[in-house]
Write a protein that holds these residues in place. Structure first.
Motif, mmCIF file in Angstrom:
data_model
loop_
_atom_site.group_PDB
_atom_site.id
_atom_site.type_symbol
_atom_site.label_atom_id
_atom_site.label_comp_id
_atom_site.label_asym_id
_atom_site.label_seq_id
_atom_site.Cartn_x
_atom_site.Cartn_y
_atom_site.Cartn_z
ATOM 1 N N ALA A 40 0.727 -1.219 0.089
ATOM 2 C CA ALA A 40 -0.142 -0.114 -0.192
ATOM 3 C C ALA A 40 0.823 1.303 0.181
ATOM 4 N N HIS A 41 2.212 1.044 0.806
ATOM 5 C CA HIS A 41 2.893 2.540 0.857
ATOM 6 C C HIS A 41 3.937 2.530 -0.573
ATOM 7 N N ASN A 42 3.726 1.428 -1.390
ATOM 8 C CA ASN A 42 4.729 1.357 -2.370
ATOM 9 C C ASN A 42 4.023 1.854 -3.681
ATOM 10 N N ARG A 43 3.022 2.353 -3.776
ATOM 11 C CA ARG A 43 2.307 2.822 -4.984
ATOM 12 C C ARG A 43 2.013 4.326 -4.940
ATOM 13 N N LEU A 44 1.903 5.175 -5.944
ATOM 14 C CA LEU A 44 1.689 6.565 -5.832
ATOM 15 C C LEU A 44 0.869 6.655 -7.085
ATOM 16 N N PRO A 45 -0.263 7.721 -7.271
ATOM 17 C CA PRO A 45 -0.964 8.179 -8.447
ATOM 18 C C PRO A 45 0.347 8.776 -9.409
ATOM 19 N N LEU A 46 0.193 8.725 -10.649
ATOM 20 C CA LEU A 46 1.207 9.074 -11.466
ATOM 21 C C LEU A 46 1.363 10.723 -11.373
ATOM 22 N N THR A 47 0.532 11.256 -10.812
ATOM 23 C CA THR A 47 0.606 13.014 -10.894
ATOM 24 C C THR A 47 1.504 13.049 -9.684
ATOM 25 N N ASP A 48 1.454 12.348 -8.539
ATOM 26 C CA ASP A 48 2.289 12.567 -7.427
ATOM 27 C C ASP A 48 3.721 12.258 -7.770
ATOM 28 N N ILE A 49 3.756 10.982 -8.654
ATOM 29 C CA ILE A 49 5.033 10.677 -8.949
ATOM 30 C C ILE A 49 5.875 11.474 -9.863
ATOM 31 N N VAL A 50 5.443 12.107 -10.496
ATOM 32 C CA VAL A 50 5.976 13.116 -11.569
ATOM 33 C C VAL A 50 6.050 14.228 -10.845
ATOM 34 N N ARG A 51 5.374 14.866 -9.754
ATOM 35 C CA ARG A 51 5.638 16.142 -9.111
ATOM 36 C C ARG A 51 6.831 15.862 -8.071
ATOM 37 N N LEU A 52 7.163 14.526 -7.676
ATOM 38 C CA LEU A 52 8.106 14.600 -6.738
ATOM 39 C C LEU A 52 9.504 14.351 -7.646
ATOM 40 N N ILE A 53 9.372 13.723 -8.802
ATOM 41 C CA ILE A 53 10.764 13.594 -9.494
ATOM 42 C C ILE A 53 11.198 15.167 -10.037
ATOM 43 N N ILE A 54 10.125 16.022 -10.355
ATOM 44 C CA ILE A 54 10.576 17.169 -10.870
ATOM 45 C C ILE A 54 10.760 18.274 -9.855
#
Length: 207
Positions: free
Chosen positions: A4-18
């Motif tokens: 459960a902790h190892n997944r994120l929505p694509l939008t959150d993934i992108v924001r963290l990377i950028i």
């Protein structure tokens, strides 16, 4: 880290990377990193999902979404991906991007906090999947406008009135977003009509 902790929505993934990339840049180039790459990277991840290169999941579900069941972009961006799958995709397709979720334990504190908050939201949504509603394109645009207003240090509901001959807050916000003038103006007008933004004679900076 459990599933459960190892997944994120694509939008959150992108924001963290950028945001990680932006944090490593000089002040002059920081905005270009954040605003010019966020949407292109999100589009790449959604393309990878549609091609089967990146498996995505509906909140609260553990079976990946079949390719013929994938939703339109405005909904697909809210589907979740496992962070190790994103790392593997970055290794293959964006190898020059230094960020990897596997290294989150040594992230700077602000970024680690953002990841923890995003994961907490995802866990809550997986427990109560019917509570979560996909963010629409209009909602995303409005949230981005409000976010930039706050990043500039203003209360959205107490914006300073524009003075003759001076650049207003609206122009400052628009310059930091990659939206077209038409999309930005419509989002601004929706927020104004809903009273989520407003002008005030005195607009104290947010601490």
């Amino acid at each position: 880290m459990n599933q459960a902790h190892n997944r994120l929505p694509l939008t959150d993934i992108v924001r963290l990377i950028i945001r990680h990339e932006a944090a490593t840049q000089t002040a002059k180039s920081k905005l270009n990193v954040q605003w010019e790459r966020e949407w292109p990277l999100l589009d790449k991840l959604m393309t990878a999902a549609r091609s089967g290169d990146l498996k995505v999941y509906n909140p609260g579900e553990f079976q990946s979404i079949a390719l013929d069941k994938l939703q339109q972009p405005s909904l697909l961006m809210n589907c979740e991906a496992y962070l190790e799958d994103v790392d593997a995709w970055l290794d293959l397709h964006e190898s020059r991007t230094p960020f990897r979720f596997a290294r989150f334990a040594v992230m700077p504190a602000p970024l680690a906090n953002q990841l923890a908050l995003a994961q907490a939201r995802t866990v809550q949504h997986s427990i109560e999947p019917d509570v979560r509603r996909p963010v629409t394109r209009h909602q995303h645009q409005e949230e981005e406008v409000l976010r930039v207003i706050r990043e500039l240090g203003h209360d959205p509901k107490k914006l300073p009135k524009q003075r003759a001959g001076h650049r207003g807050i609206k122009a400052a916000v628009r310059s930091k977003l990659s939206f077209s003038p038409s999309i930005f103006n419509k989002a601004w007008e929706r927020l104004r009509k809903s009273r989520d933004i407003g002008e005030d004679e005195v607009s104290p900076k947010l601490e």
